[in-house]
Design a protein around this motif. Structure first.
Motif, PDB file in Angstrom:
ATOM      1  N   GLY A  32       0.932  -1.272   0.056  1.00  0.00           N
ATOM      2  CA  GLY A  32      -0.140   0.010   0.164  1.00  0.00           C
ATOM      3  C   GLY A  32       0.924   1.320   0.074  1.00  0.00           C
ATOM      4  O   GLY A  32       2.264   1.085  -0.006  1.00  0.00           O
ATOM      5  N   GLY A  33      -0.105   2.426  -0.213  1.00  0.00           N
ATOM      6  CA  GLY A  33       0.691   3.686  -0.275  1.00  0.00           C
ATOM      7  C   GLY A  33       0.356   4.706   0.885  1.00  0.00           C
ATOM      8  O   GLY A  33      -0.812   4.338   1.386  1.00  0.00           O
ATOM      9  N   VAL A  34       1.311   5.494   1.125  1.00  0.00           N
ATOM     10  CA  VAL A  34       1.021   6.442   2.437  1.00  0.00           C
ATOM     11  C   VAL A  34       1.416   7.655   1.693  1.00  0.00           C
ATOM     12  O   VAL A  34       2.180   8.042   0.870  1.00  0.00           O
ATOM     13  CB  VAL A  34       2.036   6.279   3.468  1.00  0.00           C
ATOM     14  N   GLU A  35       0.303   8.983   1.816  1.00  0.00           N
ATOM     15  CA  GLU A  35       0.566  10.240   1.138  1.00  0.00           C
ATOM     16  C   GLU A  35       0.966  11.239   2.105  1.00  0.00           C
ATOM     17  O   GLU A  35       0.320  11.248   3.274  1.00  0.00           O
ATOM     18  CB  GLU A  35      -0.890  10.472   0.257  1.00  0.00           C
ATOM     19  N   VAL A  36       1.878  12.183   1.674  1.00  0.00           N
ATOM     20  CA  VAL A  36       2.307  13.099   2.661  1.00  0.00           C
ATOM     21  C   VAL A  36       2.554  14.498   1.924  1.00  0.00           C
ATOM     22  O   VAL A  36       2.849  14.418   0.681  1.00  0.00           O
ATOM     23  CB  VAL A  36       3.771  12.515   3.546  1.00  0.00           C
ATOM     24  N   LEU A  37       2.489  15.758   2.558  1.00  0.00           N
ATOM     25  CA  LEU A  37       2.761  16.694   1.796  1.00  0.00           C
ATOM     26  C   LEU A  37       3.580  17.845   2.766  1.00  0.00           C
ATOM     27  O   LEU A  37       3.554  17.355   4.085  1.00  0.00           O
ATOM     28  CB  LEU A  37       1.457  17.645   1.552  1.00  0.00           C
ATOM     29  N   ILE A  38       4.289  18.517   2.122  1.00  0.00           N
ATOM     30  CA  ILE A  38       4.959  19.628   3.152  1.00  0.00           C
ATOM     31  C   ILE A  38       4.300  20.727   3.009  1.00  0.00           C
ATOM     32  O   ILE A  38       3.927  21.404   2.131  1.00  0.00           O
ATOM     33  CB  ILE A  38       6.601  19.792   2.580  1.00  0.00           C
ATOM     34  N   ASP A  39       3.799  21.139   4.239  1.00  0.00           N
ATOM     35  CA  ASP A  39       3.078  22.253   4.564  1.00  0.00           C
ATOM     36  C   ASP A  39       3.800  23.743   4.002  1.00  0.00           C
ATOM     37  O   ASP A  39       4.605  23.887   4.922  1.00  0.00           O
ATOM     38  CB  ASP A  39       2.604  22.178   6.026  1.00  0.00           C
ATOM     39  N   ASP A  40       3.290  24.307   3.397  1.00  0.00           N
ATOM     40  CA  ASP A  40       4.026  25.509   2.999  1.00  0.00           C
ATOM     41  C   ASP A  40       3.941  26.615   4.016  1.00  0.00           C
ATOM     42  O   ASP A  40       4.870  27.602   3.925  1.00  0.00           O
ATOM     43  CB  ASP A  40       3.311  25.925   1.484  1.00  0.00           C
ATOM     44  N   ARG A  41       3.241  26.472   4.798  1.00  0.00           N
ATOM     45  CA  ARG A  41       2.989  27.537   5.869  1.00  0.00           C
ATOM     46  C   ARG A  41       4.033  27.333   6.936  1.00  0.00           C
ATOM     47  O   ARG A  41       4.625  28.417   7.318  1.00  0.00           O
ATOM     48  CB  ARG A  41       1.692  27.390   6.497  1.00  0.00           C
ATOM     49  N   ASP A  42       4.594  26.190   7.192  1.00  0.00           N
ATOM     50  CA  ASP A  42       5.703  26.099   8.123  1.00  0.00           C
ATOM     51  C   ASP A  42       6.517  24.914   7.871  1.00  0.00           C
ATOM     52  O   ASP A  42       7.404  24.692   8.689  1.00  0.00           O
ATOM     53  CB  ASP A  42       5.054  25.626   9.636  1.00  0.00           C
ATOM     54  N   GLY A  43       6.487  24.311   6.636  1.00  0.00           N
ATOM     55  CA  GLY A  43       7.490  23.331   6.333  1.00  0.00           C
ATOM     56  C   GLY A  43       7.387  22.010   6.943  1.00  0.00           C
ATOM     57  O   GLY A  43       8.215  21.238   6.923  1.00  0.00           O
ATOM     58  N   VAL A  44       6.369  21.616   7.706  1.00  0.00           N
ATOM     59  CA  VAL A  44       6.101  20.456   8.436  1.00  0.00           C
ATOM     60  C   VAL A  44       5.703  19.239   7.645  1.00  0.00           C
ATOM     61  O   VAL A  44       4.583  19.705   6.674  1.00  0.00           O
ATOM     62  CB  VAL A  44       5.193  20.739   9.666  1.00  0.00           C
ATOM     63  N   ALA A  45       6.251  18.106   7.440  1.00  0.00           N
ATOM     64  CA  ALA A  45       5.590  17.123   6.924  1.00  0.00           C
ATOM     65  C   ALA A  45       4.390  16.574   7.438  1.00  0.00           C
ATOM     66  O   ALA A  45       4.366  16.098   8.304  1.00  0.00           O
ATOM     67  CB  ALA A  45       6.578  16.106   6.720  1.00  0.00           C
ATOM     68  N   ARG A  46       3.438  16.619   6.789  1.00  0.00           N
ATOM     69  CA  ARG A  46       2.071  16.241   7.155  1.00  0.00           C
ATOM     70  C   ARG A  46       1.266  14.988   6.366  1.00  0.00           C
ATOM     71  O   ARG A  46       1.118  15.196   5.276  1.00  0.00           O
ATOM     72  CB  ARG A  46       0.979  17.278   7.306  1.00  0.00           C
ATOM     73  N   PHE A  47       1.326  14.011   7.081  1.00  0.00           N
ATOM     74  CA  PHE A  47       0.659  12.647   6.351  1.00  0.00           C
ATOM     75  C   PHE A  47      -0.775  12.845   6.676  1.00  0.00           C
ATOM     76  O   PHE A  47      -1.263  13.024   7.661  1.00  0.00           O
ATOM     77  CB  PHE A  47       1.441  11.437   7.412  1.00  0.00           C
ATOM     78  N   TYR A  48      -1.380  12.462   5.663  1.00  0.00           N
ATOM     79  CA  TYR A  48      -2.770  12.709   5.638  1.00  0.00           C
ATOM     80  C   TYR A  48      -3.694  11.288   4.958  1.00  0.00           C
ATOM     81  O   TYR A  48      -4.812  11.351   5.295  1.00  0.00           O
ATOM     82  CB  TYR A  48      -3.102  13.948   4.883  1.00  0.00           C
TER      83      TYR A  48
END
Length: 304
Positions: free
Chosen positions: A251-267
């Protein structure tokens, strides 16, 4: 009876898998969810090794979807001694975005700020604790289904009043801060046997429909671009921890780098990966070959 059974629903997504198994001469039975009935008193599962390939997006293709039916069948087979890949626990996590976020946060990883409700009427009060814009998400979604963005509280209240907010087949909804992804791109990390397989960066042009597979590239659907990337080792380790906790074998996991604070947020956690479109072009190799290698090893282990 073959040693491997594959429970699936989508008529096209698994043609490459079946072709790869056939090319290796591996005996298996493919169980299509439609027309399939199981006996809860049966003493034996359909095979010693079962591979669950039921997609959460199946409810988009038919109102009589197999999600909950499959959950019961997988639990039955596990109780009767089958080794089930992406089994009942994995399906339970896959079918609940609320449970996914709770699992991720429980591992100490960052998620988008979220509130979970079971009535649309409760969304405005729940969202009051969040920063706008927000998105409202269906707890059971697929291919971006059931996600709508609201830029302010008034827009959300109006949508609740006129009944246009998303719905979920289990009646559970999420209000979630819209975290702007750095570069408008998200990272999807794929795993096989609990270990990192590959990662792609996906640019959907602002769309929530980011399904990267061939069968998702249908007329009228948003165009997305995909690029193979090498994520930071910390993101890979986090993804492996997530799938381990979720009981997901493939399976897969999706993550983004929050442009507001640079935090990697898994969603998002996705236990149904039919792999990237044009794999030879994007990756330089075919993940189905490695999937069949792994299934062959699982068959040998199950026989022992």
């Amino acid at each position: 009876m073959p040693d491997l059974a594959i429970l699936y629903e989508h008529p096209q997504w698994f043609a490459p898998l079946f072709a790869a198994l056939d090319a290796r001469g591996i005996d298996y039975t493919a169980i299509h969810a439609d027309g399939f009935a199981f006996d809860p008193a049966a003493a034996a599962p359909p095979a010693p090794l079962v591979f669950n390939r039921i997609a959460m997006s199946s409810f988009l293709r038919a109102p009589e979807h197999p999600i909950f039916h499959a959950a019961a069948a997988l639990a039955q087979w596990q109780a009767r001694g089958a080794r089930v890949l992406n089994g009942a626990h994995a399906l339970a996590i896959d079918s609940s975005k609320a449970r996914q976020l709770s699992l991720i946060a429980g591992l100490g990883l960052a998620i988008p700020a979220t509130r979970v409700v079971h009535r649309a009427a409760d969304l405005p009060a729940a969202a009051a604790a969040l920063r706008f814009p927000i998105v409202v998400k269906a707890n059971i979604g697929g291919s971006g289904a059931g996600i709508v963005r609201y830029d302010d509280a008034a827009a959300l209240a109006a949508a609740v009043a006129d009944g246009s907010v998303p719905d979920s087949i289990d009646r559970v909804l999420l209000a979630q801060e819209y975290a702007p992804a750095r570069g408008d791109r998200i990272i999807r990390i794929e795993t096989l046997g609990g270990r990192f397989l590959y990662a792609i960066e996906v640019d959907g042009g602002g769309s929530f429909d980011l399904c990267p597979a061939d069968a998702c590239a249908l007329p009228g659907k948003p165009t997305i671009t995909m690029t193979r990337v090498d994520p930071d080792p910390s993101l890979i380790a986090a993804a492996e921890a997530i799938v381990a906790a979720a009981g997901i074998d493939v399976g897969g996991v999706e993550v983004l780098i929050d442009d507001r604070d640079g935090v990697a947020r898994f969603y998002d956690i996705n236990a149904l990966s039919n792999f990237v479109a044009r794999p030879l072009e994007v990756l330089g190799w075919d993940p189905h070959a490695r999937l069949v290698d792994w299934l062959t090893a699982m068959l040998a282990e199950t026989r022992r």
